[in-house]
Design a protein around this motif. Structure first.
Motif, mmCIF file in Angstrom:
data_model
loop_
_atom_site.group_PDB
_atom_site.id
_atom_site.type_symbol
_atom_site.label_atom_id
_atom_site.label_comp_id
_atom_site.label_asym_id
_atom_site.label_seq_id
_atom_site.Cartn_x
_atom_site.Cartn_y
_atom_site.Cartn_z
ATOM 1 N N LEU A 60 -50.012 24.254 42.952
ATOM 2 C CA LEU A 60 -48.902 24.306 42.006
ATOM 3 C C LEU A 60 -48.251 25.683 41.993
ATOM 4 N N ARG A 61 -49.064 26.719 41.924
ATOM 5 C CA ARG A 61 -48.522 28.076 41.871
ATOM 6 C C ARG A 61 -47.712 28.414 43.117
ATOM 7 N N ARG A 62 -48.226 28.050 44.260
ATOM 8 C CA ARG A 62 -47.537 28.419 45.492
ATOM 9 C C ARG A 62 -46.249 27.629 45.684
ATOM 10 N N CYS A 63 -46.231 26.377 45.232
ATOM 11 C CA CYS A 63 -44.975 25.613 45.282
ATOM 12 C C CYS A 63 -43.905 26.287 44.421
ATOM 13 N N VAL A 64 -44.272 26.648 43.200
ATOM 14 C CA VAL A 64 -43.306 27.271 42.296
ATOM 15 C C VAL A 64 -42.899 28.649 42.815
ATOM 16 N N GLN A 65 -43.856 29.413 43.317
ATOM 17 C CA GLN A 65 -43.520 30.711 43.874
ATOM 18 C C GLN A 65 -42.616 30.575 45.092
ATOM 19 N N GLY A 66 -42.768 29.473 45.840
ATOM 20 C CA GLY A 66 -41.865 29.213 46.957
ATOM 21 C C GLY A 66 -40.436 29.032 46.484
ATOM 22 N N LEU A 67 -40.261 28.308 45.379
ATOM 23 C CA LEU A 67 -38.924 28.159 44.795
ATOM 24 C C LEU A 67 -38.365 29.499 44.341
ATOM 25 N N MET A 68 -39.223 30.309 43.709
ATOM 26 C CA MET A 68 -38.763 31.594 43.193
ATOM 27 C C MET A 68 -38.405 32.565 44.323
ATOM 28 N N ALA A 69 -39.159 32.487 45.419
ATOM 29 C CA ALA A 69 -38.905 33.399 46.539
ATOM 30 C C ALA A 69 -37.723 32.973 47.386
ATOM 31 N N HIS A 70 -37.304 31.718 47.263
ATOM 32 C CA HIS A 70 -36.192 31.186 48.053
ATOM 33 C C HIS A 70 -35.172 30.549 47.106
ATOM 34 N N PRO A 71 -34.303 31.343 46.519
ATOM 35 C CA PRO A 71 -33.335 30.820 45.548
ATOM 36 C C PRO A 71 -32.450 29.711 46.098
ATOM 37 N N GLU A 72 -32.299 29.664 47.424
ATOM 38 C CA GLU A 72 -31.453 28.639 48.026
ATOM 39 C C GLU A 72 -32.164 27.290 48.136
ATOM 40 N N ALA A 73 -33.478 27.253 47.903
ATOM 41 C CA ALA A 73 -34.251 26.022 48.011
ATOM 42 C C ALA A 73 -34.191 25.242 46.696
ATOM 43 N N ASP A 74 -34.029 23.931 46.789
ATOM 44 C CA ASP A 74 -34.048 23.052 45.622
ATOM 45 C C ASP A 74 -35.341 22.255 45.533
ATOM 46 N N ASN A 75 -36.055 22.164 46.630
ATOM 47 C CA ASN A 75 -37.283 21.382 46.693
ATOM 48 C C ASN A 75 -38.213 22.071 47.673
ATOM 49 N N VAL A 76 -39.459 22.294 47.267
ATOM 50 C CA VAL A 76 -40.456 22.946 48.119
ATOM 51 C C VAL A 76 -41.689 22.058 48.194
ATOM 52 N N GLY A 77 -42.264 21.972 49.372
ATOM 53 C CA GLY A 77 -43.503 21.222 49.552
ATOM 54 C C GLY A 77 -44.325 21.823 50.667
ATOM 55 N N GLY A 78 -45.542 21.312 50.828
ATOM 56 C CA GLY A 78 -46.436 21.819 51.856
ATOM 57 C C GLY A 78 -46.838 20.751 52.851
ATOM 58 N N THR A 79 -47.925 20.979 53.544
ATOM 59 C CA THR A 79 -48.414 20.031 54.532
ATOM 60 C C THR A 79 -49.467 19.127 53.902
ATOM 61 N N ARG A 80 -49.548 17.935 54.461
ATOM 62 C CA ARG A 80 -50.465 16.922 53.956
ATOM 63 C C ARG A 80 -51.480 16.594 55.042
ATOM 64 N N ARG A 81 -52.668 17.169 54.913
ATOM 65 C CA ARG A 81 -53.704 16.794 55.862
ATOM 66 C C ARG A 81 -54.318 15.467 55.423
ATOM 67 N N ALA A 82 -54.880 14.738 56.367
ATOM 68 C CA ALA A 82 -55.425 13.416 56.068
ATOM 69 C C ALA A 82 -56.937 13.419 56.188
#
Length: 332
Positions: A104-126
């Motif tokens: 959760l923290r890293r997703c939100v920090q990704g938004l804060m670090a990239h003002p041009e981003a509207d949606n941030v996500g990561g990788t999904r391992r199976a």
């Protein structure tokens, strides 16, 4: 950490008794400041014990709320959660996954670090749901380019990059005010439609590959084939419903494969050229699948996968291709 915005975690849920406890444990273990986020689990009136499990969590966790969603529609659940949310940021999570404690923290920090981003996500391992061979093969195929195409959230990436979609997603709340909510006409693929609409409006989606969650794909043969078929059906059916293409080129490849097999079956008996071309294509396909399966079996040190992986790859391509065709041809 004190500068992090208030976060709303929205979770569509229905009959997830086998997963919801481990899922909630992983969410509650996140290192996001406890007073800076809420958890809204929107339940489709589960009747398998899910609600009782969630209620036990609620007794000791004031951040968690359960919202009723009669009809258990996933886009309706998402919209209920968004409308009830108090956060400046909304993250959508899936119950069939567990999340790293910094997710959760890293997703939100990704938004804060990239003002041009509207949606941030990561990788999904199976990870397989059990140790059965088929379950392992399905899990391995889930993140292999031969089954996942170029979906970076599944196959991974070397670094942050702009993509067409991510798993779940962490959105700025104002995005929903700007372009609207999830389309409730779509039983599935509502995330594809929303992210396509977001990009069409000038929004951007950022994948940060070292933000990680673990997903548990369906391991039963029937459930896996049905899930693959329905995913393809709704990518094409959904495009017809909304009046525009919501997928990617990777969604069309299995359709071409199945259409080619069907064409060869119909025309092959009447044309030597068709038989020759079909034989070349099928032979090439078989070599690609066997080579990929051999690499997986070698990496996993399990020779049984040399048999199981081709079956899963072929089932994926055929089920997705057939679902695509039905989604295109079925009458409204």
């Amino acid at each position: 950490m004190n500068r992090l915005p208030f976060l709303s975690v929205v979770i569509p849920c229905w009959n997830e008794a086998g997963f919801v406890a481990a899922f909630l444990d992983s969410v509650l273990a996140n290192d996001y400041p406890a007073d800076r986020f809420e958890i809204l689990l929107v339940d489709g009136m589960s009747d398998d014990g899910t609600r009782e499990i969630v209620r036990k969590f609620i007794e000791n966790e004031p951040r968690l709320r359960m919202i009723d969603n009669p009809g258990h529609s996933k886009p309706v659940a998402l919209n209920h959660g968004i409308l009830e949310s108090r956060g400046d940021v909304v993250v959508r999570l899936d119950v069939h996954a567990c999340y790293e404690n910094d997710y959760l923290r890293r997703c939100v920090q990704g938004l804060m670090a990239h003002p041009e981003a509207d949606n941030v996500g990561g990788t999904r391992r199976a990870q397989p749901r059990d140790e059965k061979l088929l379950s392992r093969a399905i899990s391995l195929a889930n993140t292999h380019p031969l089954a996942a195409g170029n979906a970076k959230y599944r196959i991974g990436a070397s670094g942050p990059r702009w993509v067409d979609t991510v798993f779940g997603g962490c959105y700025r709340k104002e995005v929903f005010d700007r372009i609207g909510l999830f389309d409730e006409r779509l039983d599935r693929t509502q995330d594809l439609e929303f992210n396509q609409r977001l990009r069409a409006s000038g929004g951007k989606i950022l994948l940060i590959p070292d933000i990680v969650c673990t997903y548990f794909p369906r391991g039963d043969a029937r459930e896996f084939v049905e899930w693959t078929y329905r995913s393809a059906y709704w990518a094409f059916r959904g495009s017809r419903i909304v009046g525009r293409w919501i997928g990617s080129w990777r969604n069309c490849v299995p359709l071409g494969f199945v259409a080619g097999l069907a064409g060869a079956a119909v025309l092959g008996p009447h044309s030597r050229l068709v038989r020759q071309v079909a034989g070349t294509v099928i032979g090439t396909y078989g070599c690609i699948v066997l080579a990929a399966s051999a690499r997986v079996a070698s990496r996993e040190r399990d020779p049984r996968l040399l048999v199981a992986m081709p079956v899963v790859f072929f089932a994926t391509h055929v089920a997705y291709g057939v679902g695509s065709a039905v989604g295109i041809l079925e009458r409204p």
